[in-house]
Design an enzyme around this catalytic site. Structure first.
Site, PDB file in Angstrom:
ATOM      1  N   GLU A  52      34.383 -21.912  64.932  1.00  0.00           N
ATOM      2  CA  GLU A  52      35.477 -22.885  64.906  1.00  0.00           C
ATOM      3  C   GLU A  52      36.065 -23.062  66.295  1.00  0.00           C
ATOM      4  O   GLU A  52      36.287 -24.187  66.752  1.00  0.00           O
ATOM      5  CB  GLU A  52      36.582 -22.459  63.925  1.00  0.00           C
ATOM      6  CG  GLU A  52      36.179 -22.538  62.473  1.00  0.00           C
ATOM      7  CD  GLU A  52      35.568 -21.254  61.935  1.00  0.00           C
ATOM      8  OE1 GLU A  52      35.457 -21.125  60.718  1.00  0.00           O
ATOM      9  OE2 GLU A  52      35.170 -20.385  62.742  1.00  0.00           O
ATOM     10  N   ASP A 111      32.978 -25.963  58.272  1.00  0.00           N
ATOM     11  CA  ASP A 111      33.915 -26.825  58.993  1.00  0.00           C
ATOM     12  C   ASP A 111      33.563 -26.919  60.469  1.00  0.00           C
ATOM     13  O   ASP A 111      33.571 -28.003  61.053  1.00  0.00           O
ATOM     14  CB  ASP A 111      35.363 -26.382  58.791  1.00  0.00           C
ATOM     15  CG  ASP A 111      35.637 -24.950  59.218  1.00  0.00           C
ATOM     16  OD1 ASP A 111      34.707 -24.128  59.251  1.00  0.00           O
ATOM     17  OD2 ASP A 111      36.813 -24.643  59.496  1.00  0.00           O
TER      18      ASP A 111
END
Length: 166
Positions: A52, A111
């Site tokens: 991330e 994500d």
């Protein structure tokens, strides 16, 4: 007249915030991004790097038109988190920066894989660099493997390769 004044104030706020944002990006880079392109989370004893963090750095480098940092962060990610099956967590077990690190969790983070794919697609378009699009398509193909059709819900994407089927 009120509308024009509002727009003028809005534009002024955007441009003053924009200048601050780039100062903050430069400060973040100098503090948290190594010369090799690794985003370090110093708040963790293992000096971790997450996919991330890498993906957000790629996005902000793209927005800042900072291709050098974009390339460094992406290269570090592929060389250390994995190219074909990216992992989400890397760190230094003893927390000493001079010692070698390793993947601490081999699962991916969907994500961040999405942000990487998006940033690569935009980089290909903005910088006219088709090699980024090819890598984005590799990420998108892996993401498609994580789509499931859930009764009474529809299509959903798993947050990671492992541990989310049920």
């Amino acid at each position: 007249m009120k509308g024009k004044l509002f727009i003028a104030c809005l534009l002024s706020a955007v441009f003053s915030t924009q200048a601050l944002a780039w100062d903050l990006w430069d400060e973040f880079k100098s503090t948290n991004v190594t010369e090799e392109g690794r985003v370090v989370d110093y708040s963790e004893k293992n000096l971790i790097t997450t996919s991330e963090g890498q993906s957000y750095a790629m996005f902000y480098a793209l927005v800042a038109n900072d291709r050098k940092t974009f390339d460094q962060v992406f290269a570090w990610s592929e060389n250390n988190l994995g190219k074909d099956q990216p992992s989400w967590l890397w760190g230094i077990p003893d927390g000493k920066m001079e010692n070698p690190g390793k993947i601490l969790d081999t699962n991916n983070a969907t994500d961040s894989d999405m942000w990487i794919a998006y940033s690569l697609l935009e980089a290909a378009r903005i910088w006219n660099a088709p090699e980024y699009e090819a890598r984005a398509n590799d990420y998108l193909a892996k993401l498609k493997e994580l789509v499931r059709d859930i009764p009474n819900v529809g299509k959903v994407i798993l947050p990671g390769r492992v541990g989310f089927e049920d």
